[in-house]
Design a protein around this motif. Structure first.
Motif, short mmCIF file in Angstrom:
data_model
loop_
_atom_site.label_atom_id
_atom_site.label_comp_id
_atom_site.label_asym_id
_atom_site.label_seq_id
_atom_site.Cartn_x
_atom_site.Cartn_y
_atom_site.Cartn_z
N ASP A 130 56.66 39.58 55.97
CA ASP A 130 56.59 40.74 57.01
C ASP A 130 56.94 40.08 58.44
O ASP A 130 56.83 39.05 58.53
CB ASP A 130 55.29 41.44 56.80
N VAL A 131 57.10 41.13 59.29
CA VAL A 131 57.25 40.65 61.09
C VAL A 131 55.84 40.33 61.37
O VAL A 131 54.74 40.80 60.97
CB VAL A 131 57.94 41.64 61.61
N GLY A 132 55.83 39.17 62.02
CA GLY A 132 54.58 38.79 62.69
C GLY A 132 54.37 39.78 63.79
O GLY A 132 55.00 40.40 64.53
N PRO A 154 48.02 45.13 54.67
CA PRO A 154 47.13 44.44 53.61
C PRO A 154 47.70 44.41 52.31
O PRO A 154 48.27 45.53 51.96
CB PRO A 154 45.60 45.06 54.21
N ILE A 155 47.38 43.54 51.66
CA ILE A 155 47.77 43.50 50.14
C ILE A 155 46.71 43.28 49.31
O ILE A 155 45.92 42.24 49.42
CB ILE A 155 48.77 42.35 49.77
N ASP A 156 46.43 44.32 48.37
CA ASP A 156 45.09 44.21 47.68
C ASP A 156 45.31 44.61 46.26
O ASP A 156 45.88 45.84 45.98
CB ASP A 156 43.75 44.97 48.12
N HIS A 157 45.16 43.74 45.16
CA HIS A 157 45.26 44.23 43.90
C HIS A 157 44.46 43.21 42.89
O HIS A 157 44.22 42.02 43.29
CB HIS A 157 46.78 44.24 43.34
N GLU A 158 43.60 43.91 42.00
CA GLU A 158 42.96 42.93 41.22
C GLU A 158 43.54 41.85 40.33
O GLU A 158 42.74 40.96 39.96
CB GLU A 158 42.17 43.85 40.06
N LYS A 159 44.81 41.93 40.20
CA LYS A 159 45.62 40.86 39.41
C LYS A 159 46.16 39.89 40.39
O LYS A 159 46.73 39.03 40.03
CB LYS A 159 46.62 41.62 38.64
N LEU A 160 45.93 39.90 41.82
CA LEU A 160 46.74 39.14 42.64
C LEU A 160 45.86 38.33 43.26
O LEU A 160 44.86 38.57 43.95
CB LEU A 160 47.58 39.69 43.51
N VAL A 161 46.09 36.87 43.30
CA VAL A 161 45.34 35.76 43.71
C VAL A 161 46.28 35.44 45.09
O VAL A 161 47.36 34.69 44.86
CB VAL A 161 44.85 34.78 43.11
N LYS A 162 45.77 35.05 46.22
CA LYS A 162 46.71 34.67 47.20
C LYS A 162 46.61 33.20 47.24
O LYS A 162 45.57 32.22 46.85
CB LYS A 162 45.92 35.11 48.60
N ILE A 163 47.70 32.54 47.05
CA ILE A 163 48.07 31.13 47.09
C ILE A 163 48.32 30.53 48.27
O ILE A 163 47.64 29.30 48.62
CB ILE A 163 49.32 30.79 46.08
N ASP A 164 49.12 31.04 49.23
CA ASP A 164 49.10 30.63 50.65
C ASP A 164 49.70 31.78 51.44
O ASP A 164 50.10 32.77 51.04
CB ASP A 164 50.60 29.59 50.63
N GLU A 165 49.27 31.66 52.84
CA GLU A 165 50.00 32.38 53.98
C GLU A 165 50.29 31.64 55.18
O GLU A 165 49.50 30.54 55.56
CB GLU A 165 48.68 33.57 54.22
N LYS A 166 51.75 32.03 55.64
CA LYS A 166 51.83 31.39 56.89
C LYS A 166 52.18 32.08 57.72
O LYS A 166 53.14 33.43 57.50
CB LYS A 166 53.03 30.24 56.23
N VAL A 213 55.14 36.63 58.83
CA VAL A 213 54.09 36.21 57.93
C VAL A 213 54.48 36.13 56.66
O VAL A 213 55.22 37.19 56.03
CB VAL A 213 52.89 37.30 58.04
N ILE A 214 54.44 34.84 55.97
CA ILE A 214 54.73 34.77 54.37
C ILE A 214 53.53 34.51 53.69
O ILE A 214 52.75 33.78 53.96
CB ILE A 214 55.41 33.63 54.44
N ARG A 215 53.37 35.45 52.66
CA ARG A 215 52.19 35.48 51.88
C ARG A 215 52.70 35.29 50.32
O ARG A 215 53.55 36.20 49.81
CB ARG A 215 51.52 36.90 52.24
N LEU A 216 52.12 34.36 49.67
CA LEU A 216 52.60 34.03 48.41
C LEU A 216 51.18 34.56 47.27
O LEU A 216 50.14 33.83 47.78
CB LEU A 216 52.82 32.56 48.06
N TYR A 217 51.56 35.02 46.47
CA TYR A 217 50.38 35.51 45.46
C TYR A 217 50.86 35.12 43.97
O TYR A 217 52.14 35.04 43.51
CB TYR A 217 50.19 37.15 45.71
N GLN A 218 49.75 34.92 43.25
CA GLN A 218 50.21 34.36 41.83
C GLN A 218 49.33 35.74 40.94
O GLN A 218 48.52 36.14 41.46
CB GLN A 218 49.24 33.30 41.52
N LYS A 219 50.11 36.19 39.97
CA LYS A 219 49.42 36.92 39.30
C LYS A 219 48.65 36.46 37.87
O LYS A 219 49.18 35.60 37.33
CB LYS A 219 50.60 38.08 38.43
N LYS A 220 47.39 37.11 37.80
CA LYS A 220 46.28 36.66 37.05
C LYS A 220 46.93 36.82 35.57
O LYS A 220 47.80 37.86 35.36
CB LYS A 220 45.00 37.14 36.79
N GLY A 221 46.64 35.89 34.48
CA GLY A 221 46.96 35.93 33.04
C GLY A 221 46.20 37.07 32.50
O GLY A 221 45.27 37.51 32.93
#
Length: 221
Positions: A130-132, A154-166, A213-221
């Protein structure tokens, strides 16, 4: 029917991106994804495929799909790459099966989070850009008397875990011809008075902040 960005907007964006102003953003995306060695990627809201192609080729991702609602954008993208599959479709309902991709790329596109989660494999990754707050700040100061800072959704979901944000930024002197293309690829062209636009387009160059703004998420298994 034609939806999304029109041909003129696509051409302006293509010329501007090819000048390399956003190269630092591409490199940051590549660095974040490289450790995970993805073998497949979907780019939702891919536009003319600039980021789709740069990221997939740099990381040697050959199973790659780009989706956009703009017919003109997909035509342009298809001409630029013969290895990436491009589809005209709504990213609110992607024409792919569940858990099909290792990486989902969302560059400035609307966030249909449930759909994004659906198409990514368990344990794999979603990259949102997204733009800063200060993105194009100097340009907005030239166009408007009152400048509003960009807000981050904002990004919010029960299956998403934030790995990194820059938060990354770069400042560059933009020449007159590139200022014209930059304006044409933004909504400001349609939300600004003709007098302000005329004044802006008479500038010979302008030092502009590009911030993301760069946000990386991992999807839970």
């Amino acid at each position: 029917k034609n939806h999304g960005d029109n041909k003129a907007m696509i051409s302006s964006r293509n010329r501007f991106l090819n000048q390399g102003y956003y190269e630092f953003l591409v490199q940051q995306c590549v660095q974040l994804l490289k450790p995970y060695n993805p073998s497949s990627m979907i780019d939702v809201g891919c536009g003319q495929g600039y980021y789709t192609q740069r990221v997939s080729e740099t990381l040697s991702i050959w199973d790659c799909l780009g989706i956009d609602l703009s017919k003109e954008a997909i035509i342009k993208a298809s001409k630029n790459s013969k290895t990436i599959q491009y589809v005209i479709a709504s990213i609110a309902s992607c024409p792919v099966m569940d858990q099909s991709y290792d990486v989902l790329l969302n560059m400035f596109a609307p966030k249909f989070i449930e759909e994004c989660v659906r198409v990514v494999k368990d344990g794999k990754y979603l990259l949102f850009i997204d733009v800063g707050p200060n993105h194009l700040l100097e340009m907005k100061r030239e166009l408007y008397q009152k400048v509003n800072m960009n807000q981050l959704e904002p990004i919010d979901h029960e299956k998403l875990v934030k790995i990194d944000e820059k938060l990354i930024s770069s400042k560059a002197k933009v020449k007159r011809k590139d200022l014209q293309d930059l304006l044409a690829m933004t909504p400001y062209q349609y939300k600004t008075s003709p007098q302000s636009i005329d004044k802006f387009l008479r500038l010979q160059e302008l030092a502009i902040t590009f911030e993301f703004v760069i946000r990386l998420y991992q999807k839970k298994g």
